[in-house]
Write a protein that holds these residues in place. Sequence first.
Motif, PDB file in Angstrom:
ATOM      1  N   THR A  74      -3.538  64.964  10.850  1.00 16.31           N
ATOM      2  CA  THR A  74      -3.957  64.414  12.128  1.00 16.31           C
ATOM      3  C   THR A  74      -2.818  63.600  12.745  1.00 16.31           C
ATOM      4  OG1 THR A  74      -6.224  64.267  11.344  1.00 16.31           O
ATOM      5  CG2 THR A  74      -5.665  62.943  13.259  1.00 16.31           C
ATOM      6  N   ARG A  75      -2.662  63.736  14.046  1.00 16.19           N
ATOM      7  CA  ARG A  75      -1.688  62.901  14.759  1.00 16.19           C
ATOM      8  C   ARG A  75      -2.345  61.570  15.081  1.00 16.19           C
ATOM      9  NH1 ARG A  75       0.909  67.181  19.026  1.00 16.19           N
ATOM     10  NH2 ARG A  75       1.812  68.529  17.446  1.00 16.19           N
ATOM     11  N   HIS A  76      -1.630  60.490  14.766  1.00 20.22           N
ATOM     12  CA  HIS A  76      -2.147  59.147  15.023  1.00 20.22           C
ATOM     13  C   HIS A  76      -1.317  58.486  16.104  1.00 20.22           C
ATOM     14  CE1 HIS A  76      -5.012  59.003  11.714  1.00 20.22           C
ATOM     15  NE2 HIS A  76      -4.113  59.641  11.002  1.00 20.22           N
ATOM     16  N   ASP A  77      -1.964  57.655  16.900  1.00 19.96           N
ATOM     17  CA  ASP A  77      -1.277  56.966  17.986  1.00 19.96           C
ATOM     18  C   ASP A  77      -0.454  55.786  17.488  1.00 19.96           C
ATOM     19  OD1 ASP A  77      -2.441  58.724  19.749  1.00 19.96           O
ATOM     20  OD2 ASP A  77      -4.147  57.425  20.136  1.00 19.96           O
ATOM     21  N   ARG A  78      -0.941  55.098  16.472  1.00 17.35           N
ATOM     22  CA  ARG A  78      -0.256  53.886  16.007  1.00 17.35           C
ATOM     23  C   ARG A  78       0.490  54.148  14.715  1.00 17.35           C
ATOM     24  NH1 ARG A  78      -4.701  49.309  16.072  1.00 17.35           N
ATOM     25  NH2 ARG A  78      -5.142  50.423  14.170  1.00 17.35           N
ATOM     26  N   ALA A  79       1.651  53.518  14.600  1.00 19.04           N
ATOM     27  CA  ALA A  79       2.438  53.634  13.374  1.00 19.04           C
ATOM     28  C   ALA A  79       1.695  52.942  12.234  1.00 19.04           C
ATOM     29  CB  ALA A  79       3.804  52.990  13.572  1.00 19.04           C
ATOM     30  N   GLY A  80       1.746  53.531  11.071  1.00 14.54           N
ATOM     31  CA  GLY A  80       1.098  52.959   9.900  1.00 14.54           C
ATOM     32  C   GLY A  80      -0.354  53.345   9.734  1.00 14.54           C
ATOM     33  N   SER A  81      -0.902  54.025  10.710  1.00 23.85           N
ATOM     34  CA  SER A  81      -2.311  54.396  10.648  1.00 23.85           C
ATOM     35  C   SER A  81      -2.590  55.334   9.473  1.00 23.85           C
ATOM     36  CB  SER A  81      -2.737  55.036  11.959  1.00 23.85           C
ATOM     37  OG  SER A  81      -4.096  55.344  11.938  1.00 23.85           O
ATOM     38  N   LYS A  82      -1.733  56.322   9.278  1.00 23.07           N
ATOM     39  CA  LYS A  82      -1.915  57.242   8.151  1.00 23.07           C
ATOM     40  C   LYS A  82      -1.849  56.501   6.823  1.00 23.07           C
ATOM     41  CE  LYS A  82      -0.186  61.451  10.227  1.00 23.07           C
ATOM     42  NZ  LYS A  82       0.734  62.573  10.120  1.00 23.07           N
ATOM     43  N   PHE A  83      -0.916  55.563   6.747  1.00 26.00           N
ATOM     44  CA  PHE A  83      -0.761  54.791   5.512  1.00 26.00           C
ATOM     45  C   PHE A  83      -2.038  54.030   5.178  1.00 26.00           C
ATOM     46  CE2 PHE A  83       0.170  50.673   3.560  1.00 26.00           C
ATOM     47  CZ  PHE A  83       0.676  51.092   2.340  1.00 26.00           C
ATOM     48  N   TRP A  84      -2.589  53.299   6.144  1.00 23.18           N
ATOM     49  CA  TRP A  84      -3.773  52.478   5.863  1.00 23.18           C
ATOM     50  C   TRP A  84      -5.015  53.314   5.607  1.00 23.18           C
ATOM     51  CZ3 TRP A  84      -2.859  48.192   3.859  1.00 23.18           C
ATOM     52  CH2 TRP A  84      -1.760  47.437   4.234  1.00 23.18           C
ATOM     53  N   TRP A  85      -5.173  54.427   6.306  1.00 17.83           N
ATOM     54  CA  TRP A  85      -6.301  55.300   6.011  1.00 17.83           C
ATOM     55  C   TRP A  85      -6.154  55.892   4.608  1.00 17.83           C
ATOM     56  CZ3 TRP A  85     -10.887  55.296   7.814  1.00 17.83           C
ATOM     57  CH2 TRP A  85     -11.146  54.947   9.132  1.00 17.83           C
ATOM     58  N   SER A  86      -4.941  56.241   4.222  1.00 20.95           N
ATOM     59  CA  SER A  86      -4.707  56.788   2.881  1.00 20.95           C
ATOM     60  C   SER A  86      -5.006  55.754   1.807  1.00 20.95           C
ATOM     61  CB  SER A  86      -3.259  57.259   2.743  1.00 20.95           C
ATOM     62  OG  SER A  86      -2.977  58.250   3.682  1.00 20.95           O
TER      63      SER A  86
END
Length: 72
Positions: free
Chosen positions: A33-45
């Motif tokens: 998924t493309r995320h708008d905010r940096a770090g979003s993938k990290f925190w969801w993971s």
Amino acid sequence: MDRNNPTVPLIFDIQVLVIVGLTVAALVSIFRTRHDRAGSKFWWSVLTVVLPVIGPAAWFLFGAPPLRKRIH
């Protein structure tokens, strides 16, 4: 308690497989998924791995973009 009951280990194994499968599916979805905010993938993971049932459920309910946005 009957220790010869094979149902208990089978149910436990199925639960573990479901939890692992749900976690892996959520992680794959997060990284695709493309995320708008940096770090979003990290925190969801992190949430998905630390809370293996609640994290994926939260991702699929609140974090993942709607299906219409994913198709286009």
